[in-house]
Structures are given as structure tokens and as C-alpha cells.
Design an enzyme around this catalytic site. Sequence first.
Site, PDB file in Angstrom:
ATOM      1  N   LYS A 205       0.755  -1.180   0.039  1.00 33.79           N
ATOM      2  CA  LYS A 205      -0.199   0.086   0.029  1.00 33.79           C
ATOM      3  C   LYS A 205       0.863   1.131  -0.036  1.00 33.79           C
ATOM      4  O   LYS A 205       0.844   2.185  -0.902  1.00 33.79           O
ATOM      5  CB  LYS A 205      -0.873   0.042   1.215  1.00 33.79           C
ATOM      6  CG  LYS A 205      -1.564   1.355   1.444  1.00 33.79           C
ATOM      7  CD  LYS A 205      -2.531   1.353   2.752  1.00 33.79           C
ATOM      8  CE  LYS A 205      -2.082   1.481   3.866  1.00 33.79           C
ATOM      9  NZ  LYS A 205      -1.748   3.134   4.167  1.00 33.79           N
ATOM     10  N   ASN A 206       1.733   1.394   0.958  1.00 33.79           N
ATOM     11  CA  ASN A 206       2.435   2.546   1.178  1.00 33.79           C
ATOM     12  C   ASN A 206       3.376   3.019  -0.038  1.00 33.79           C
ATOM     13  O   ASN A 206       3.704   3.987  -0.303  1.00 33.79           O
ATOM     14  CB  ASN A 206       3.354   2.386   2.368  1.00 33.79           C
ATOM     15  CG  ASN A 206       2.554   2.764   3.634  1.00 33.79           C
ATOM     16  OD1 ASN A 206       1.170   3.067   3.605  1.00 33.79           O
ATOM     17  ND2 ASN A 206       2.935   2.000   4.640  1.00 33.79           N
TER      18      ASN A 206
ATOM     19  N   ARG B 156      -3.295  10.770   4.570  1.00 35.04           N
ATOM     20  CA  ARG B 156      -2.268  11.480   4.677  1.00 35.04           C
ATOM     21  C   ARG B 156      -1.168  11.289   3.558  1.00 35.04           C
ATOM     22  O   ARG B 156      -0.540  12.105   3.135  1.00 35.04           O
ATOM     23  CB  ARG B 156      -1.403  11.059   5.888  1.00 35.04           C
ATOM     24  CG  ARG B 156      -1.822  11.708   7.106  1.00 35.04           C
ATOM     25  CD  ARG B 156      -0.820  11.571   8.057  1.00 35.04           C
ATOM     26  NE  ARG B 156       0.473  12.134   7.840  1.00 35.04           N
ATOM     27  CZ  ARG B 156       0.784  13.289   8.130  1.00 35.04           C
ATOM     28  NH1 ARG B 156      -0.106  14.097   8.723  1.00 35.04           N
ATOM     29  NH2 ARG B 156       1.981  13.673   7.912  1.00 35.04           N
TER      30      ARG B 156
ATOM     31  N   CYS C 289      -3.913  12.995  12.940  1.00 35.05           N
ATOM     32  CA  CYS C 289      -4.501  12.083  12.764  1.00 35.05           C
ATOM     33  C   CYS C 289      -4.537  11.172  14.093  1.00 35.05           C
ATOM     34  O   CYS C 289      -3.890  11.506  15.174  1.00 35.05           O
ATOM     35  CB  CYS C 289      -4.074  11.102  11.621  1.00 35.05           C
ATOM     36  SG  CYS C 289      -2.606  10.072  12.035  1.00 35.05           S
TER      37      CYS C 289
ATOM     38  N   ARG D 148       2.012  14.466  13.476  1.00 33.68           N
ATOM     39  CA  ARG D 148       2.499  14.290  12.198  1.00 33.68           C
ATOM     40  C   ARG D 148       2.636  15.599  11.329  1.00 33.68           C
ATOM     41  O   ARG D 148       1.970  15.865  10.594  1.00 33.68           O
ATOM     42  CB  ARG D 148       1.629  13.192  11.458  1.00 33.68           C
ATOM     43  CG  ARG D 148       1.305  11.818  12.061  1.00 33.68           C
ATOM     44  CD  ARG D 148       0.263  10.864  11.662  1.00 33.68           C
ATOM     45  NE  ARG D 148       1.267  10.162  10.638  1.00 33.68           N
ATOM     46  CZ  ARG D 148       1.005   9.206   9.968  1.00 33.68           C
ATOM     47  NH1 ARG D 148      -0.224   8.725   9.858  1.00 33.68           N
ATOM     48  NH2 ARG D 148       1.745   8.435   8.867  1.00 33.68           N
TER      49      ARG D 148
ATOM     50  N   ASP E  21       4.569   0.384  12.358  1.00 29.52           N
ATOM     51  CA  ASP E  21       3.270  -0.291  11.715  1.00 29.52           C
ATOM     52  C   ASP E  21       3.127  -1.807  11.849  1.00 29.52           C
ATOM     53  O   ASP E  21       1.858  -2.382  11.623  1.00 29.52           O
ATOM     54  CB  ASP E  21       3.187  -0.246   9.958  1.00 29.52           C
ATOM     55  CG  ASP E  21       2.733   1.042   9.438  1.00 29.52           C
ATOM     56  OD1 ASP E  21       2.377   2.137  10.361  1.00 29.52           O
ATOM     57  OD2 ASP E  21       2.950   1.543   8.429  1.00 29.52           O
TER      58      ASP E  21
ATOM     59  N   ILE F 298       7.985   6.370  16.950  1.00 32.82           N
ATOM     60  CA  ILE F 298       7.862   7.205  15.912  1.00 32.82           C
ATOM     61  C   ILE F 298       6.733   8.013  16.010  1.00 32.82           C
ATOM     62  O   ILE F 298       6.664   9.302  15.592  1.00 32.82           O
ATOM     63  CB  ILE F 298       7.652   6.269  14.544  1.00 32.82           C
ATOM     64  CG1 ILE F 298       8.762   5.026  14.562  1.00 32.82           C
ATOM     65  CG2 ILE F 298       7.172   6.859  13.548  1.00 32.82           C
ATOM     66  CD1 ILE F 298      10.070   5.854  13.942  1.00 32.82           C
TER      67      ILE F 298
ATOM     68  N   ARG G 102      -8.796  -0.046   4.450  1.00 36.58           N
ATOM     69  CA  ARG G 102      -7.795   0.767   3.749  1.00 36.58           C
ATOM     70  C   ARG G 102      -6.389   0.093   3.573  1.00 36.58           C
ATOM     71  O   ARG G 102      -5.737   0.375   2.547  1.00 36.58           O
ATOM     72  CB  ARG G 102      -7.527   1.963   4.879  1.00 36.58           C
ATOM     73  CG  ARG G 102      -8.441   2.923   5.054  1.00 36.58           C
ATOM     74  CD  ARG G 102      -8.038   3.999   5.996  1.00 36.58           C
ATOM     75  NE  ARG G 102      -6.783   4.436   5.622  1.00 36.58           N
ATOM     76  CZ  ARG G 102      -5.753   4.869   6.261  1.00 36.58           C
ATOM     77  NH1 ARG G 102      -5.765   4.915   7.594  1.00 36.58           N
ATOM     78  NH2 ARG G 102      -4.582   5.238   5.891  1.00 36.58           N
TER      79      ARG G 102
HETATM   80  C1  UD1 Z   1       5.400   6.615   8.832  1.00 34.97           C
HETATM   81  C2  UD1 Z   1       6.370   5.586   9.036  1.00 34.97           C
HETATM   82  C3  UD1 Z   1       6.362   4.784   7.764  1.00 34.97           C
HETATM   83  C4  UD1 Z   1       4.798   4.074   7.905  1.00 34.97           C
HETATM   84  C5  UD1 Z   1       3.856   5.287   7.729  1.00 34.97           C
HETATM   85  C6  UD1 Z   1       2.211   4.980   7.741  1.00 34.97           C
HETATM   86  C7  UD1 Z   1       8.670   5.608   9.849  1.00 34.97           C
HETATM   87  C8  UD1 Z   1       9.891   6.354  10.024  1.00 34.97           C
HETATM   88  N1  UD1 Z   1       7.691   6.043   9.043  1.00 34.97           N
HETATM   89  O1  UD1 Z   1       5.795   7.383   7.510  1.00 34.97           O
HETATM   90  O2  UD1 Z   1       7.119   3.439   7.981  1.00 34.97           O
HETATM   91  O3  UD1 Z   1       4.553   3.131   6.870  1.00 34.97           O
HETATM   92  O4  UD1 Z   1       4.196   6.140   8.828  1.00 34.97           O
HETATM   93  O5  UD1 Z   1       2.136   4.391   8.952  1.00 34.97           O
HETATM   94  O6  UD1 Z   1       8.438   4.634  10.635  1.00 34.97           O
HETATM   95  N2  UD1 Z   1       8.080  14.240  11.305  1.00 34.97           N
HETATM   96  C9  UD1 Z   1       8.221  15.572  11.384  1.00 34.97           C
HETATM   97  N3  UD1 Z   1       8.144  16.616  10.478  1.00 34.97           N
HETATM   98  C10 UD1 Z   1       8.176  16.063   9.179  1.00 34.97           C
HETATM   99  C11 UD1 Z   1       8.032  14.873   8.851  1.00 34.97           C
HETATM  100  C12 UD1 Z   1       7.928  14.004   9.839  1.00 34.97           C
HETATM  101  O7  UD1 Z   1       8.402  15.890  12.617  1.00 34.97           O
HETATM  102  O8  UD1 Z   1       8.069  16.945   8.237  1.00 34.97           O
HETATM  103  C13 UD1 Z   1       8.028  13.149  12.255  1.00 34.97           C
HETATM  104  C14 UD1 Z   1       6.706  12.519  12.663  1.00 34.97           C
HETATM  105  O9  UD1 Z   1       5.846  13.426  13.318  1.00 34.97           O
HETATM  106  C15 UD1 Z   1       7.106  11.341  13.063  1.00 34.97           C
HETATM  107  C16 UD1 Z   1       8.345  10.965  12.365  1.00 34.97           C
HETATM  108  O10 UD1 Z   1       8.958  12.061  11.958  1.00 34.97           O
HETATM  109  O11 UD1 Z   1       7.098  11.367  14.230  1.00 34.97           O
HETATM  110  C17 UD1 Z   1       8.248  10.121  11.187  1.00 34.97           C
HETATM  111  O12 UD1 Z   1       7.700  10.474  10.200  1.00 34.97           O
HETATM  112  P1  UD1 Z   1       7.542  10.228   8.751  1.00 34.97           P
HETATM  113  O13 UD1 Z   1       8.383   8.867   8.517  1.00 34.97           O
HETATM  114  O14 UD1 Z   1       7.720  11.232   7.687  1.00 34.97           O
HETATM  115  O15 UD1 Z   1       6.027   9.706   8.621  1.00 34.97           O
HETATM  116  P2  UD1 Z   1       5.433   8.827   7.453  1.00 34.97           P
HETATM  117  O16 UD1 Z   1       5.905   9.183   6.106  1.00 34.97           O
HETATM  118  O17 UD1 Z   1       3.962   8.897   7.496  1.00 34.97           O
END
Ligand code: UD1
Length: 420
Positions: A22-23, A94, A118, A123, A306, A328, A398
Site C-alpha cells: 500500500k505505502n 495523509r 490523525c 504528524r 506499523d 515514531i 484501507r
Molecule cells: C510513517 C512511517 C512509515 C509508515 C507510515 C504509515 C517511519 C519512520 N515512518 O511514515 O514507515 O509506513 O508512517 O504509518 O516509521 N516528522 C516531522 N516533520 C516532518 C515529517 C515527519 O516531525 O516534516 C516526524 C513525524 O511526526 C514522525 C516521524 O517524523 O514522528 C516519522 O515520520 P515520517 O516517516 O515522515 O512519517 P510517514 O511518512 O507518515
Amino acid sequence: MDRIIVNGNGPLTGQIPIAGAKNTCLKLMCAALLSDEPLTLTNVPRLSDVATLSELLESLGVQIGRLDDGQTLALSAANLSSHLAHYDIVRKLRASFNVLGPLIGRTGEAIVSLPGGCAIGARAVDFHIAGLEALGATVELKDGYVHAAGDLRGAEIEFPFPSVGATENIMCAAVRARGTTVIRNAAREPDTKALADCLIAMGADIEGAGTDQIVVRGVDRLHGATHRVIADRIELGTYMIAPAIAGGEVECLGGSRGLVSSLCDKMEEAGLEITETEAGLKVRHTGGRVKSVNVKTAPFPGFPTDLQAQMMALMCFADGEAVLEETIFENRFMHAPELIRMGAKIEVHGNTARVTGVDGLNGAPVMATDLRASVSLILAGLAAQGETVVSRVYHLDRGYEQLVRKLRGVGANVERVSDG
Ligand code: UD1
């Protein structure tokens, strides 16, 4: 609204086919925006998130054709008609924030709704924005939208944390920027590597994806390509945990150890047998109770956030005490109170959950507020006494294609009922 009813009924045996990730698929779909030639994706999972992102891309003028029972998508961004990603869709998914990089890379302009928080945490998107600014974009936040514009040029960017979404957005923006971009402390997730592989197939010049330093040399245009979506490592991990909870032996077709090595290590430490086969990965429960193991989530190749909820479900049945630490997301233990309602012994303090294994759980009506939390309750139900009724099934739709059919295929007593 539909519900899923699970009755614990002993060991599972057989094979479960693992769908496309999915991702990964969602980010590949966004990458179609970068070219005026079609991008054809195969092994696409049939999930509501794919439908939601399709709706957003269609609102931007992307034409999407579906073939082979929905598993092949042909996306053509030849005639983009808008660069506005509306809140109504971005708030639902997202990952749709990842149209930002491709849109500005292709058109020099993008207006994308901020996704907002969320269920699992705030996030933020500050790394995405700082990265675009480093590439020369002017970024303004107005009325809940990110307005980004500019002629992009290569830059050196170092993320404070290896964010998956930010690495992917910046990589997509940089492929058509002038000059070379170096992304340091980049995410190393297989999804990010798979996105780079697809962009390379479209003509991009990218080195180092899958490591913490990615070098992108901008090119004038990207062309069309056909690309296969890799296996879903989270679906794989989820179904590997099913026989670990219910007993038995299950082979996950299409899986490989490299996608879930941190999970394999933990499962082996807990006493499960994992074998790589020609067709995938086989998990065997060797009898008795599994041992408790401590788990701390971390960016890849660490233990995936996840899979934390599913691992917690397993630890509820283990012999001993396990400490699960979530690093995370700040609010990702919503499954704990529901597992407690089924008889689990769990104490949550901040980002740590202490799980004391018990002899067994009892079925109960439960619900969860996100995808992975929901599936952890189904897994727990596989070995609980009596009936577990999981509501809010739309979360599962989803991210898990044909969940009921796949679990029934290995002998689980699971059914989906509709309230009409
Ligand atoms: C994250 C997971 C990913 C998972 C997806 C769906 C990690 C590192 N990432 O990806 O494996 O498939 O959720 O559940 O495990 N952050 C900031 N500022 C930013 C971007 C991120 O502070 O601009 C922080 C987030 O709040 C979070 C961390 O960095 O605590 C990781 O975020 P990120 O990897 O960007 O999240 P996703 O891309 O959603």
C-alpha cells in the site's frame, strides 16, 4: 456498517498470498504526475486508500485506467488541469500530501492541503516544507494549505529525522530540478527505494536510495514506464504473526526476509521458526507459549511502527513480560485498552507499554481507531476464547485486501457481517 467476527479455533495451516505494498503504491501513483507519458503500475493492491488517491489524482486531471481486476493501473498525467489538492481528500489520506513534490517538480506550482493530525499523532510536515525551500521554492501556509511555487534547483538537504514522507516528496521534487540534490539522513525504507527504482525507470538520475544518502541529478523530462509494486512488508508481518498467536504453520507467498528482518529476529527470539522458501517466508509455531521479547520501533531497518500493534497482540499470549517502546508516533497504543477488554495485562506509560503475558484472552466486542490497531484485535481474536467482534471495519479496508478470505484460507474462523 460492517463488522468482522472472529472465533478462536486453533492452529492455522496453509498459504497466504501477500499483496502489493500500500505505502509504496500510493507514492508511485503520485510519481505519475512527473511525466506527460503514462506510468503503468502492476501488482496494485485493491484497497480503499488506492481509490481515495485515485480520486485526488483525477481531480488534478490525471486519467486512470484500471485493468486486470484492479491490479494494474495506467496513470496518464498528459493533461494536468489543476495543481490544487483539496482538503476534502487530503484529510482522508495523509499519503496524498505526497502529490506536493511531484506537482511542483512538474509544474513549478502546487497548492496542497495540510493533512492535519490523525489518530496516531500530530504528524508534522515541517521537513517537507524546509526541503522544498532549500530547493528554491517559495512556500506559504495560507488557510490550511501549503502554497509552493518556484523554479527548483539542486541543494544539500539534511533531515533532522529520516522521515519517509519527506524523503519521498523531496526526491520527487528534485528529479526535475536544475542541478544536483543531496539528501542526507534520508529514509531507508523499502518503499523509498522502490519509489527511486520507479523514478529511475522513468528516466530519473538517482543514486543511493535505500541508504541514508540519496543523490538526485535533475533531468529535463521523465518518460513513461511500467513498474511492479513490491510486496507489502506490513501485510507480510501481520500474517506472519497470525500463526505465532494461533499456532500452526503459515507460508506467506511473495514475502522475503529482507523486507521484515527486524520482525524475523524478534519472532525467532520469541521461539518461532522462520524459513525462507522458494515462494516466500514460512512461520512455524513449535508448541507451548512463545517467549516475551522487548521491542522498540525505529526507522527501517529497525522494527516498524506499523507492526507494533500486531506484536503487542502476540505478547499478550507470551510467557513473561515484554516492554514495547514506540518512538515514531506519540499516540500509538489505542489498541491497548481494547486488548485489556479481552483480558490482556498491559500498562501504558507515555510511549512505553508493559505487557505481561496471560494464559489466554476472551473474545469481546472491540473497535479501533486506526488500521494497524484494528488488525491487532483480529489477530488477538484468532486465539481468544469465544467471539471477538471488531467494528469500524473501514480502517481495515484501507490496508488489507481480502483479509477475511486470506485468514479463512488458512483455517481461521472469521467472517464479515453487514448490518444492512
Ligand atoms: C510513517 C512511517 C512509515 C509508515 C507510515 C504509515 C517511519 C519512520 N515512518 O511514515 O514507515 O509506513 O508512517 O504509518 O516509521 N516528522 C516531522 N516533520 C516532518 C515529517 C515527519 O516531525 O516534516 C516526524 C513525524 O511526526 C514522525 C516521524 O517524523 O514522528 C516519522 O515520520 P515520517 O516517516 O515522515 O512519517 P510517514 O511518512 O507518515
